[in-house]
Scaffold this motif. Structure first.
Motif, mmCIF file in Angstrom:
data_model
loop_
_atom_site.group_PDB
_atom_site.id
_atom_site.type_symbol
_atom_site.label_atom_id
_atom_site.label_comp_id
_atom_site.label_asym_id
_atom_site.label_seq_id
_atom_site.Cartn_x
_atom_site.Cartn_y
_atom_site.Cartn_z
ATOM 1 N N MET A 1 111.221 -11.202 69.803
ATOM 2 C CA MET A 1 110.259 -12.276 69.916
ATOM 3 C C MET A 1 108.864 -11.656 70.130
ATOM 4 N N THR A 2 107.903 -12.095 69.354
ATOM 5 C CA THR A 2 106.543 -11.566 69.465
ATOM 6 C C THR A 2 105.780 -12.299 70.580
ATOM 7 N N PRO A 3 104.671 -11.728 71.042
ATOM 8 C CA PRO A 3 103.846 -12.426 72.037
ATOM 9 C C PRO A 3 103.388 -13.808 71.537
ATOM 10 N N ALA A 4 103.175 -13.954 70.231
ATOM 11 C CA ALA A 4 102.765 -15.253 69.671
ATOM 12 C C ALA A 4 103.851 -16.298 69.908
ATOM 13 N N VAL A 5 105.089 -15.932 69.632
ATOM 14 C CA VAL A 5 106.215 -16.855 69.827
ATOM 15 C C VAL A 5 106.383 -17.146 71.320
ATOM 16 N N LYS A 6 106.267 -16.122 72.145
ATOM 17 C CA LYS A 6 106.396 -16.310 73.597
ATOM 18 C C LYS A 6 105.337 -17.275 74.117
ATOM 19 N N MET A 7 104.117 -17.179 73.581
ATOM 20 C CA MET A 7 103.046 -18.079 74.007
ATOM 21 C C MET A 7 103.398 -19.532 73.693
ATOM 22 N N LEU A 8 103.906 -19.771 72.484
ATOM 23 C CA LEU A 8 104.275 -21.133 72.088
ATOM 24 C C LEU A 8 105.448 -21.639 72.920
ATOM 25 N N GLU A 9 106.417 -20.775 73.160
ATOM 26 C CA GLU A 9 107.576 -21.144 73.979
ATOM 27 C C GLU A 9 107.125 -21.564 75.374
ATOM 28 N N SER A 10 106.289 -20.743 76.002
ATOM 29 C CA SER A 10 105.873 -21.036 77.378
ATOM 30 C C SER A 10 104.998 -22.288 77.444
ATOM 31 N N ALA A 11 104.318 -22.628 76.348
ATOM 32 C CA ALA A 11 103.481 -23.834 76.318
ATOM 33 C C ALA A 11 104.286 -25.070 75.907
ATOM 34 N N GLY A 12 105.555 -24.875 75.525
ATOM 35 C CA GLY A 12 106.395 -26.007 75.119
ATOM 36 C C GLY A 12 105.996 -26.611 73.786
ATOM 37 N N ILE A 13 105.455 -25.791 72.903
ATOM 38 C CA ILE A 13 104.984 -26.278 71.593
ATOM 39 C C ILE A 13 106.066 -26.074 70.544
ATOM 40 N N GLU A 14 106.275 -27.109 69.733
ATOM 41 C CA GLU A 14 107.236 -27.020 68.635
ATOM 42 C C GLU A 14 106.642 -26.177 67.520
ATOM 43 N N TYR A 15 107.485 -25.341 66.911
ATOM 44 C CA TYR A 15 107.037 -24.468 65.836
ATOM 45 C C TYR A 15 108.237 -24.117 64.975
ATOM 46 N N PRO A 111 96.591 -15.403 65.800
ATOM 47 C CA PRO A 111 95.616 -15.946 66.747
ATOM 48 C C PRO A 111 96.274 -16.228 68.103
ATOM 49 N N LEU A 112 97.601 -16.228 68.119
ATOM 50 C CA LEU A 112 98.384 -16.562 69.314
ATOM 51 C C LEU A 112 98.866 -15.300 70.026
ATOM 52 N N GLY A 113 98.883 -15.341 71.337
ATOM 53 C CA GLY A 113 99.476 -14.262 72.115
ATOM 54 C C GLY A 113 98.769 -12.929 72.028
ATOM 55 N N GLN A 114 97.490 -12.953 71.799
ATOM 56 C CA GLN A 114 96.745 -11.696 71.727
ATOM 57 C C GLN A 114 96.671 -11.057 73.111
ATOM 58 N N ARG A 115 96.593 -9.740 73.114
ATOM 59 C CA ARG A 115 96.510 -8.969 74.362
ATOM 60 C C ARG A 115 95.367 -9.493 75.228
ATOM 61 N N ARG A 116 94.223 -9.708 74.602
ATOM 62 C CA ARG A 116 93.043 -10.267 75.257
ATOM 63 C C ARG A 116 92.673 -11.516 74.468
ATOM 64 N N GLN A 117 92.849 -12.697 75.052
ATOM 65 C CA GLN A 117 92.561 -13.915 74.307
ATOM 66 C C GLN A 117 91.062 -14.056 74.090
ATOM 67 N N LEU A 118 90.680 -14.036 72.821
ATOM 68 C CA LEU A 118 89.277 -14.156 72.448
ATOM 69 C C LEU A 118 88.937 -15.603 72.134
ATOM 70 N N ARG A 119 87.651 -15.897 72.154
ATOM 71 C CA ARG A 119 87.208 -17.211 71.701
ATOM 72 C C ARG A 119 87.654 -17.385 70.263
ATOM 73 N N THR A 120 88.159 -18.562 69.931
ATOM 74 C CA THR A 120 88.734 -18.802 68.609
ATOM 75 C C THR A 120 88.073 -20.001 67.953
ATOM 76 N N VAL A 121 87.802 -19.856 66.646
ATOM 77 C CA VAL A 121 87.267 -20.954 65.848
ATOM 78 C C VAL A 121 88.222 -21.169 64.675
ATOM 79 N N VAL A 122 88.683 -22.412 64.515
ATOM 80 C CA VAL A 122 89.604 -22.777 63.437
ATOM 81 C C VAL A 122 88.826 -23.574 62.398
ATOM 82 N N ASP A 123 89.007 -23.218 61.125
ATOM 83 C CA ASP A 123 88.318 -23.938 60.056
ATOM 84 C C ASP A 123 88.736 -25.402 60.049
ATOM 85 N N GLU A 124 87.764 -26.274 59.826
ATOM 86 C CA GLU A 124 87.989 -27.716 59.859
ATOM 87 C C GLU A 124 89.042 -28.187 58.861
#
Length: 163
Positions: A1-15, A111-124
């Motif tokens: 499991m990658t840090p990205a998946v772990k982040m979604l799991e801990s946040a309870g987000i469906e993916y 964009p998920l589970g980065q070592r250092r969470q940076l400010r993120t901008v998602v295209d509209e």
């Protein structure tokens, strides 16, 4: 499991996890990772999103690394990402610095589970889809989730990023 998946799991987000076999070009070189993912998963280049890290300057926290998430079908506008970050200019981050900051390898930067969470901008344009796909934290692994969940879990800003 990658840090990205772990982040979604801990946040309870469906993916949904989508894995695919990577294909190298005839000369063994790595090519466009996002387009490769879209093709391998049978998805449109508009619904698969790439993660780019830029350095913005002339803003309140200058210089600062910022994550841009945009469709693989598009080019990032440096003027638009700078404006979205409240800065004067933006340049692509050095790949080695992006890897150190994120904890992922180029072509697998999520964009998920980065070592250092940076400010993120998602295209509209992400908001046009029920599900978008982003890197899951390694080459050959994408994660499908709702744009709202991605934006929410990252506390991301939504802005136009492509010209």
């Amino acid at each position: 499991m990658t840090p990205a998946v772990k982040m979604l799991e801990s946040a309870g987000i469906e993916y949904a996890i989508s894995e695919y076999d990577r294909h190298l070009s005839g000369d063994g070189a790595l090519r466009d990772f996002g387009k490769e993912a879209a093709e391998a998963l049978g998805l449109s280049d508009d619904e698969v999103f790439k993660t780019l890290i830029v350095v913005v300057e002339g803003g309140p926290r200058s210089p600062e690394m910022v994550v841009a998430v945009l469709p693989v079908s598009c080019q990032l506008s440096m003027k638009l990402i700078a404006a979205a970050a409240g800065a004067k200019k933006a340049t692509m981050c050095d790949p080695a610095a992006a890897e150190r900051s994120s904890g992922y390898v180029v072509g697998g930067i999520s964009p998920l589970g980065q070592r250092r969470q940076l400010r993120t901008v998602v295209d509209e344009s992400a908001q046009l889809f029920d599900t978008i796909y982003v890197s899951g934290g390694k080459r050959g692994l994408d994660i499908g989730l709702t744009p709202g969940d991605l934006i929410g879990v990252l506390h991301a800003t939504v802005a136009p990023l492509t010209a």
